[in-house]
Design an enzyme around this catalytic site. Sequence first.
Site, mmCIF file in Angstrom:
data_model
loop_
_atom_site.group_PDB
_atom_site.id
_atom_site.type_symbol
_atom_site.label_atom_id
_atom_site.label_comp_id
_atom_site.label_asym_id
_atom_site.label_seq_id
_atom_site.Cartn_x
_atom_site.Cartn_y
_atom_site.Cartn_z
ATOM 1 N N CYS A 199 16.083 46.559 -9.688
ATOM 2 C CA CYS A 199 15.637 45.023 -10.358
ATOM 3 C C CYS A 199 17.291 44.722 -10.790
ATOM 4 O O CYS A 199 18.065 45.436 -11.441
ATOM 5 C CB CYS A 199 14.910 44.897 -11.550
ATOM 6 S SG CYS A 199 15.012 43.742 -12.651
ATOM 7 N N LYS A 217 10.626 3.067 3.169
ATOM 8 C CA LYS A 217 10.532 4.606 2.913
ATOM 9 C C LYS A 217 11.182 4.880 1.570
ATOM 10 O O LYS A 217 12.178 4.473 1.148
ATOM 11 C CB LYS A 217 11.248 5.215 4.004
ATOM 12 C CG LYS A 217 10.648 5.372 5.379
ATOM 13 C CD LYS A 217 9.434 6.028 5.449
ATOM 14 C CE LYS A 217 9.208 6.342 6.804
ATOM 15 N NZ LYS A 217 9.979 7.589 7.614
ATOM 16 N N ARG A 252 -3.663 9.405 16.979
ATOM 17 C CA ARG A 252 -3.049 8.305 17.516
ATOM 18 C C ARG A 252 -2.594 8.615 18.984
ATOM 19 O O ARG A 252 -2.453 7.814 19.804
ATOM 20 C CB ARG A 252 -1.956 7.895 16.680
ATOM 21 C CG ARG A 252 -1.166 6.661 17.194
ATOM 22 C CD ARG A 252 -0.095 6.232 15.955
ATOM 23 N NE ARG A 252 0.707 7.078 15.795
ATOM 24 C CZ ARG A 252 2.052 6.943 15.098
ATOM 25 N NH1 ARG A 252 2.094 5.453 14.549
ATOM 26 N NH2 ARG A 252 2.722 7.750 14.737
ATOM 27 N N CYS A 292 9.232 44.388 -10.441
ATOM 28 C CA CYS A 292 9.987 45.467 -11.231
ATOM 29 C C CYS A 292 9.155 46.092 -12.101
ATOM 30 O O CYS A 292 8.461 45.924 -12.673
ATOM 31 C CB CYS A 292 11.103 44.375 -11.871
ATOM 32 S SG CYS A 292 11.657 45.373 -13.306
ATOM 33 N N GLU A 305 0.837 -1.311 -0.079
ATOM 34 C CA GLU A 305 -0.080 -0.098 -0.002
ATOM 35 C C GLU A 305 0.893 1.224 0.064
ATOM 36 O O GLU A 305 2.004 0.964 0.519
ATOM 37 C CB GLU A 305 -0.743 0.081 1.319
ATOM 38 C CG GLU A 305 -1.714 -1.249 1.445
ATOM 39 C CD GLU A 305 -2.137 -1.423 2.996
ATOM 40 O OE1 GLU A 305 -2.120 -0.408 3.856
ATOM 41 O OE2 GLU A 305 -2.702 -2.341 3.404
ATOM 42 N N TYR A 346 -7.901 8.209 3.926
ATOM 43 C CA TYR A 346 -8.044 6.814 3.112
ATOM 44 C C TYR A 346 -7.934 5.824 4.364
ATOM 45 O O TYR A 346 -7.187 6.213 5.391
ATOM 46 C CB TYR A 346 -6.483 6.777 2.550
ATOM 47 C CG TYR A 346 -6.738 7.005 1.035
ATOM 48 C CD1 TYR A 346 -7.675 6.725 0.131
ATOM 49 C CD2 TYR A 346 -5.690 7.746 0.287
ATOM 50 C CE1 TYR A 346 -7.932 6.963 -1.102
ATOM 51 C CE2 TYR A 346 -5.808 8.039 -1.126
ATOM 52 C CZ TYR A 346 -6.837 7.739 -1.819
ATOM 53 O OH TYR A 346 -6.844 7.971 -3.193
ATOM 54 N N CYS A 360 17.286 44.573 -15.004
ATOM 55 C CA CYS A 360 17.235 45.771 -15.605
ATOM 56 C C CYS A 360 17.180 47.373 -14.799
ATOM 57 O O CYS A 360 17.667 48.424 -15.433
ATOM 58 C CB CYS A 360 16.039 46.118 -16.486
ATOM 59 S SG CYS A 360 14.474 46.545 -15.175
ATOM 60 N N ASP A 362 1.391 10.451 3.648
ATOM 61 C CA ASP A 362 1.939 11.402 4.692
ATOM 62 C C ASP A 362 0.951 12.127 5.280
ATOM 63 O O ASP A 362 0.788 13.361 4.707
ATOM 64 C CB ASP A 362 2.948 12.170 3.987
ATOM 65 C CG ASP A 362 4.111 12.576 5.158
ATOM 66 O OD1 ASP A 362 4.175 11.939 5.940
ATOM 67 O OD2 ASP A 362 5.161 13.007 4.445
ATOM 68 N N LYS A 421 2.232 4.636 1.475
ATOM 69 C CA LYS A 421 2.233 5.202 2.781
ATOM 70 C C LYS A 421 2.004 6.567 2.802
ATOM 71 O O LYS A 421 2.796 7.429 2.247
ATOM 72 C CB LYS A 421 3.553 5.135 3.578
ATOM 73 C CG LYS A 421 3.699 5.535 4.974
ATOM 74 C CD LYS A 421 4.971 4.869 5.386
ATOM 75 C CE LYS A 421 5.051 5.232 7.098
ATOM 76 N NZ LYS A 421 5.109 6.617 7.398
ATOM 77 N N CYS A 443 12.141 45.506 -19.397
ATOM 78 C CA CYS A 443 13.254 44.515 -18.431
ATOM 79 C C CYS A 443 13.297 43.339 -19.389
ATOM 80 O O CYS A 443 12.186 42.793 -19.650
ATOM 81 C CB CYS A 443 12.623 44.240 -17.301
ATOM 82 S SG CYS A 443 13.356 42.994 -16.171
HETATM 83 S S1 IVH Z 1 -0.426 0.569 8.843
HETATM 84 C C1 IVH Z 1 -0.041 -1.911 12.765
HETATM 85 N N1 IVH Z 1 -0.879 1.486 6.429
HETATM 86 O O1 IVH Z 1 2.386 5.370 8.748
HETATM 87 C C2 IVH Z 1 -0.174 -1.205 11.366
HETATM 88 N N2 IVH Z 1 0.279 2.779 8.064
HETATM 89 O O2 IVH Z 1 3.954 4.423 11.467
HETATM 90 C C3 IVH Z 1 -0.093 0.471 11.628
HETATM 91 N N3 IVH Z 1 0.572 5.232 7.286
HETATM 92 O O3 IVH Z 1 1.267 7.323 11.274
HETATM 93 C C4 IVH Z 1 -0.022 1.456 10.484
HETATM 94 N N4 IVH Z 1 -0.032 4.848 5.236
HETATM 95 O O4 IVH Z 1 -0.801 6.543 9.994
HETATM 96 C C5 IVH Z 1 -0.219 1.632 7.950
HETATM 97 N N5 IVH Z 1 -1.264 2.017 4.497
HETATM 98 C C6 IVH Z 1 -0.673 2.464 5.491
HETATM 99 C C7 IVH Z 1 -0.146 3.752 5.880
HETATM 100 C C8 IVH Z 1 0.106 3.639 7.265
HETATM 101 C C9 IVH Z 1 0.335 5.646 6.062
HETATM 102 C C10 IVH Z 1 1.109 5.891 8.464
HETATM 103 C C11 IVH Z 1 0.250 5.595 9.859
HETATM 104 C C12 IVH Z 1 1.227 5.856 10.954
HETATM 105 C C13 IVH Z 1 2.786 5.492 10.010
HETATM 106 C C14 IVH Z 1 3.159 4.265 10.690
#
Ligand code: IVH
Length: 826
Positions: free
Chosen positions: A410, A316, A138, A428, A115, A225, A413, A119, A117, A434
């Site tokens: 500027c 990552k 969290r 400018c 999946e 999501y 010019c 941000d 990740k 210019c």
């Molecule tokens: S699973 C036990 N899946 O990444 C599993 N986390 O340290 C717990 N995050 O802040 C997380 N996308 O919010 C999971 N597809 C994804 C994710 C995801 C982003 C974030 C999560 C947490 C950090 C995990």
Amino acid sequence: MTSDAIARQRIDALRQQLATAAQAYHERDEQLIPDAEYDRLMRELEALEAAHPGLDRADSPSHQVGGRPSSRFPEVVHAMPMLSLGNAFSDEEVRDFVRRIDERLQRGQLLFSAEPKLDGLAISLRYEDGVFVQGATRGDGATGEDVTANLRRIKAIPDRLDGNGWPAVLEVRGEVYMPRADFERYNAQARLHGGKVLANPRNGAAGSLRQLDPKVSAQRPLSFYAYGTGEVDGGELPSTHSATLARLAQWGFPVSDLCRVVEGADGLLDYYRDIGARRDGLAFDIDGVVYKLDDRDGQHAMGFVARAPRWAVAHKFPAQEQTTTVEAIGIQIGRTGAATPVARLQPVQVAGVTVTNATLHNADQIARLDVRVGDTVIVRRAGDVIPEVVSVIVDRRPDGSRPWVMPQACPVCGAEIVREEGAAVWRCSGELSCPAQRKEAIAHFASRRAMDIDGLGDRYIETLVDAGIVRGVADLYRLQRDTLLLLKLALDAADPSALASAVAPHLPADTSGAWLNAVLKLDAAADGWRAQVLALPATFAWNPKKIATRWADNLIAAIDASRDATLERLLFALGIEHVGESTAKALAHWFGDLELIRRLPWPLFKRVPDIGGEVARSLGHFFEQDGNQQAIDALLQVGQVRIGDAHPPSSRLHEGLDLAQLLVEAEIPGITRLRAEKLVAVLPSAAQILDAEPACFIAAGLPEDTARGLTEWLDGDGHGQLLLSGETWMRRLLERTPAQAAQPAGPLDGQTVVLTGTLSGLTRDAAKARLEALGAKVAGSVSKKTAFVVAGSDAGSKLDKATALGVAVWDEARLLTFLAEHGHQP
Ligand code: IVH
């Protein structure tokens, strides 16, 4: 010191630094060090603790999840803890992860849910009997903050579950995030109006969600999501993670369509590269991908380590933020003269690209960040957005640095740089004298959506302008094929001496780098050589000449093709500030004629729906400049550009067009339609208003301060002239406009309509198309000029705004009836 003592010292320092950074990050949404550095320090700490088990402590940051919940929100104790994930940074670490599972489970084939990740900010959503009852951050993993009210404002989070078969208690976990485009839009607004600028989309999401006032949070566009579940009671979920995600989607949760089931380490690494390649094009920021063992039995068998499951890992991506130092701060001049400060950086790799410059947006932003030469800064590069300086690490500032100030002249010019009134924009004042502005203006003119002159890239424009061959856009139409040919030959020569020796047999004896310089400058002395290079047949075996010939021919053809323009394209191509494609289209539609548009006093532009004061004034300002008028003259000279679609102005311009309205649209302080009418009843012409004594205005019924305001306004620079010419042009417009509409008027002609919420009987696109067919313009936001808002179910802020502004609101039934009455069956 013993090695243990040294380790202890380092461990203490790391713990201190990590704890401070984590606290700022989680509790104040503030970033002290970039993620990549945080991860690096954390790994160092973990390694030291592993090597010195005696120094490990339960309260070390390496065992913590997130931050303590803040006391501003009620606490929520998570029914199931919200865990964190271990990280992998290399292929090797991913293979180790798979190997560990393989060794423990001894299954052969291993399937994973892979999946993105996201941000953003992790949250948990609790549903009881299918109804959303509570949402929490969290926090430290065990206890989070109750942010239910803010979460309710996020459209992507269902209030009630769809379908059936959901457990009586269902906790859904996922990420709240801010889409990149919304983040950019939000920051652009904030920069313009001096509001709080968000450092990155994640801070945007975190900050918004933890706003105490749900109304403030609602103004920031957040999405969600789902990626997993927490407590489940009174029902069963499927036996694999991937099937669970599919089920969540059926119940109404957004699940990323980038999720896949893949096999083994190779499958994971393929997925990582695939998503990595698509990262820049995604609508949201991701900082990696997450791999989860797909079957739940396997997950149970693997269990957990301190703060993370053994069956999942985050792989990552290279960080989008890095630290580097500012070597200088320069300014860049844009098409409309806007002066943008740019930090020249010690080159640094950010997400796989070497970054040497980063935008600082404007002087206000510099002042806000207090960026100085010599500073260590965090730079960010995400998606196709230009790299920017996000923050300064003040602790690392060298002594004796001084705040930056916008230069007064500027750098290109030498003209004065002036601050635009009421906005965070410096400009400018050299306008088209210019070279920097000229280059930008030409590039815009030639761009695809403007005159579409394919092949005229920036570096050619740069040289053509520097060499004085192209001074304005009209010069493009005078370019000779031979000039272009030489230009390309010279510019493409990676190695001037190689070019020189390639053509040497055909050139005079002393040909060298000097030849190239001569060609570049195209000065008279080059003529002899020029003739000889050009005399080489196009089929000459020398490849550069063939390439250059093809390019020059194509470019000349593209320039020729652009001579037949539509009014709308030409208006857009002129590069008038605030005039994008849709405004250009509206201007072309309503006025029909460039000769009219280029002479119109600015208040009359406001006759066009959706053109407000800012755009109208910008149009007026553009056409007031002699240089711009000359550029248009040059373009329209015989044989240059021809506008094929000129037509008389729209008859709808008649409506309400009178002197009173002109007074209102000229934005004279205090002058409302009612007051203007009173005034015109007594003083029926602009000349009479100009000649009148202030007492007259009061006698006409204006309040005293309005009368004073009017007198002062009339004394203002050019205001009297504006009224007189406004009146003249108003009359001309009335004369030129055919009394009867040339085209049959639709019932919604000239009216702006906004659609919001979900319609059930037809799609939004279909509704838009039908409204447009009846003459309406369908806009994205509500203003005083909106004729009505069509509100479907779940209508949000647009509906609130319409109500606040007193704009009419139609429900879907009324829309359908109206469409049916006008021949549009859904
Ligand atoms: S699973 C036990 N899946 O990444 C599993 N986390 O340290 C717990 N995050 O802040 C997380 N996308 O919010 C999971 N597809 C994804 C994710 C995801 C982003 C974030 C999560 C947490 C950090 C995990």
